[in-house]
Design an enzyme around this catalytic site. Sequence first.
Site, PDB file in Angstrom:
ATOM      1  N   TRP A  99       0.838  -1.205   0.000  1.00 12.75           N
ATOM      2  CA  TRP A  99       0.000   0.000   0.000  1.00 12.75           C
ATOM      3  C   TRP A  99       0.867   1.247   0.000  1.00 12.75           C
ATOM      4  O   TRP A  99       0.577   2.211  -0.715  1.00 12.75           O
ATOM      5  CB  TRP A  99      -0.976  -0.004   1.173  1.00 12.75           C
ATOM      6  CG  TRP A  99      -1.953  -1.143   1.107  1.00 12.75           C
ATOM      7  CD1 TRP A  99      -2.097  -2.152   2.007  1.00 12.75           C
ATOM      8  CD2 TRP A  99      -2.917  -1.394   0.069  1.00 12.75           C
ATOM      9  NE1 TRP A  99      -3.080  -3.018   1.596  1.00 12.75           N
ATOM     10  CE2 TRP A  99      -3.601  -2.579   0.409  1.00 12.75           C
ATOM     11  CE3 TRP A  99      -3.249  -0.741  -1.115  1.00 12.75           C
ATOM     12  CZ2 TRP A  99      -4.611  -3.130  -0.384  1.00 12.75           C
ATOM     13  CZ3 TRP A  99      -4.254  -1.273  -1.920  1.00 12.75           C
ATOM     14  CH2 TRP A  99      -4.918  -2.451  -1.550  1.00 12.75           C
ATOM     15  N   ASP A 166      -1.803   6.886   6.158  1.00  8.89           N
ATOM     16  CA  ASP A 166      -2.840   5.958   5.690  1.00  8.89           C
ATOM     17  C   ASP A 166      -3.157   5.062   6.887  1.00  8.89           C
ATOM     18  O   ASP A 166      -2.328   4.254   7.300  1.00  8.89           O
ATOM     19  CB  ASP A 166      -2.291   5.148   4.506  1.00  8.89           C
ATOM     20  CG  ASP A 166      -3.257   4.048   4.042  1.00  8.89           C
ATOM     21  OD1 ASP A 166      -4.331   3.878   4.665  1.00  8.89           O
ATOM     22  OD2 ASP A 166      -2.930   3.368   3.041  1.00  8.89           O
ATOM     23  N   LYS A 190     -12.127  -1.772   6.533  1.00  7.16           N
ATOM     24  CA  LYS A 190     -11.388  -2.641   7.442  1.00  7.16           C
ATOM     25  C   LYS A 190     -12.007  -2.576   8.848  1.00  7.16           C
ATOM     26  O   LYS A 190     -12.302  -3.591   9.434  1.00  7.16           O
ATOM     27  CB  LYS A 190      -9.907  -2.250   7.488  1.00  7.16           C
ATOM     28  CG  LYS A 190      -9.254  -2.045   6.130  1.00  7.16           C
ATOM     29  CD  LYS A 190      -9.068  -3.339   5.349  1.00  7.16           C
ATOM     30  CE  LYS A 190      -8.819  -3.117   3.867  1.00  7.16           C
ATOM     31  NZ  LYS A 190      -7.656  -2.338   3.501  1.00  7.16           N
TER      32      LYS A 190
HETATM   33  C1  LIG Z   1      -7.110  -1.901   2.065  1.00  8.71           C
HETATM   34  C2  LIG Z   1      -6.073  -0.842   2.121  1.00  8.71           C
HETATM   35  C3  LIG Z   1      -5.959   0.139   1.125  1.00  8.71           C
HETATM   36  C4  LIG Z   1      -6.834   0.142  -0.122  1.00  8.71           C
HETATM   37  O1  LIG Z   1      -8.134   0.466   0.134  1.00  8.71           O
HETATM   38  P1  LIG Z   1      -9.186   0.636  -1.077  1.00  8.71           P
HETATM   39  O2  LIG Z   1     -10.380   1.184  -0.386  1.00  8.71           O
HETATM   40  O3  LIG Z   1      -9.381  -0.707  -1.675  1.00  8.71           O
HETATM   41  O4  LIG Z   1      -8.616   1.583  -2.065  1.00  8.71           O
HETATM   42  C5  LIG Z   1      -5.001   1.115   1.283  1.00  8.71           C
HETATM   43  N1  LIG Z   1      -4.185   1.132   2.350  1.00  8.71           N
HETATM   44  C6  LIG Z   1      -4.249   0.192   3.326  1.00  8.71           C
HETATM   45  C7  LIG Z   1      -3.328   0.273   4.484  1.00  8.71           C
HETATM   46  C8  LIG Z   1      -5.205  -0.820   3.236  1.00  8.71           C
HETATM   47  O5  LIG Z   1      -5.271  -1.750   4.192  1.00  8.71           O
END
Ligand SMILES: *Cc1c(COP(=O)(O)O)cnc(C)c1O
Length: 356
Positions: A99, A166, A190
């Site tokens: 990511w 993030d 998540k």
């Molecule tokens: C799942 C995830 C993403 C991507 O999320 P999307 O909503 O599918 O774009 C980005 N960063 C982290 C840390 C993630 O766990």
Amino acid sequence: MKKHNFNAGPSQLPLEAIENGAKAVLDFAGTGISILSTSHRTKEYDAVNNGAVNLFRELLEIPENYKVIFLGGGASTQFCYVPFNLLEKKAGYINTGVWAKKAIKEAKLFGEVEVLASSEDKNFSYIPKNVEIPTDLDYLHITTNNTIYGTEYHTDIDSPVNLVADMSSDILSRPMDITKYALVYGGAQKNIGPAGVAFVIVREDILGKVSRPLPSMIDYRNHIANNSLFNTPPVFSVYMIKETLEWLKRQGGVNGIYKRNVEKAAELYNEIDRNKLFKGTAEEEDRSLMNVCFVMQPEYEELAPKFLEYAAEHGCVGIKGHRLVGGFRASCYNALSLEDIRALTECMKSFEKKFA
Ligand SMILES: *Cc1c(COP(=O)(O)O)cnc(C)c1O
């Protein structure tokens, strides 16, 4: 049979939130109309939107000078929003996994990117420490929980430049000091809601500093000025966030859930460390509370598919590891209970008795 859902995302949400969501799909707030068919410019939806924002503010003790907005496009779209809005000359990124790498790739379209540290040398099994942070950066970007590799920053780091994080997979799982960050974002799927919506918490004074023109939809200021109603928002996802955060508040907020998350992770890691068949993949001090990654010990490697089957037969689903790490990953987000964890550790114990 009760299912114990360890999916990495979209993932388990509190049952109460799902039940309320199901009701709102049939009849939203007593209007006789489904939330799916309701205008986002009604007082009923206003209450949902404001409710979700206010719960975020309350649960994370977000100060007045920060704004909370909800945007479509998930976390990945934020990989470009961030540099679009904030990168004038140079940004620093810490590479802790896939990511982070995707975020780095997007940022390079907008300016110079310095990768200050990386844990790629050991398949991202640790969090780089003592990283020197230059003071001439527009911002520093980190990924606080690395969903695929099961590593996590356990403290809010000090940064001499604006810190951007993030937090897709650990937001609201532990107490955090929001004032250490200039911007925090993540996908909802998540820990806090269904897929398709991203949350952004931003300190307003960092915006409007880049010289490039910004497309209207990309400019955070338009979404702030319109309270996330600049265009049609993902209304049902925001509704589910509100329901999930209300549930979280009833669990004692982030302090309450953190205590449980620590307990859950400890039980699972203890079993991984005790059990002859398994071993963890992340450095011990950086082990994530949210995504617990483990593999078979080399001498039992061939039992891996069998264990997946065995776990599924006992109701434990979603534990297949990401293909980049292999083995198993149990995602233990807020809504997962200690009972779910114990179902998995019981499986690990009985599987060991059978095969070790
Ligand atoms: C799942 C995830 C993403 C991507 O999320 P999307 O909503 O599918 O774009 C980005 N960063 C982290 C840390 C993630 O766990």
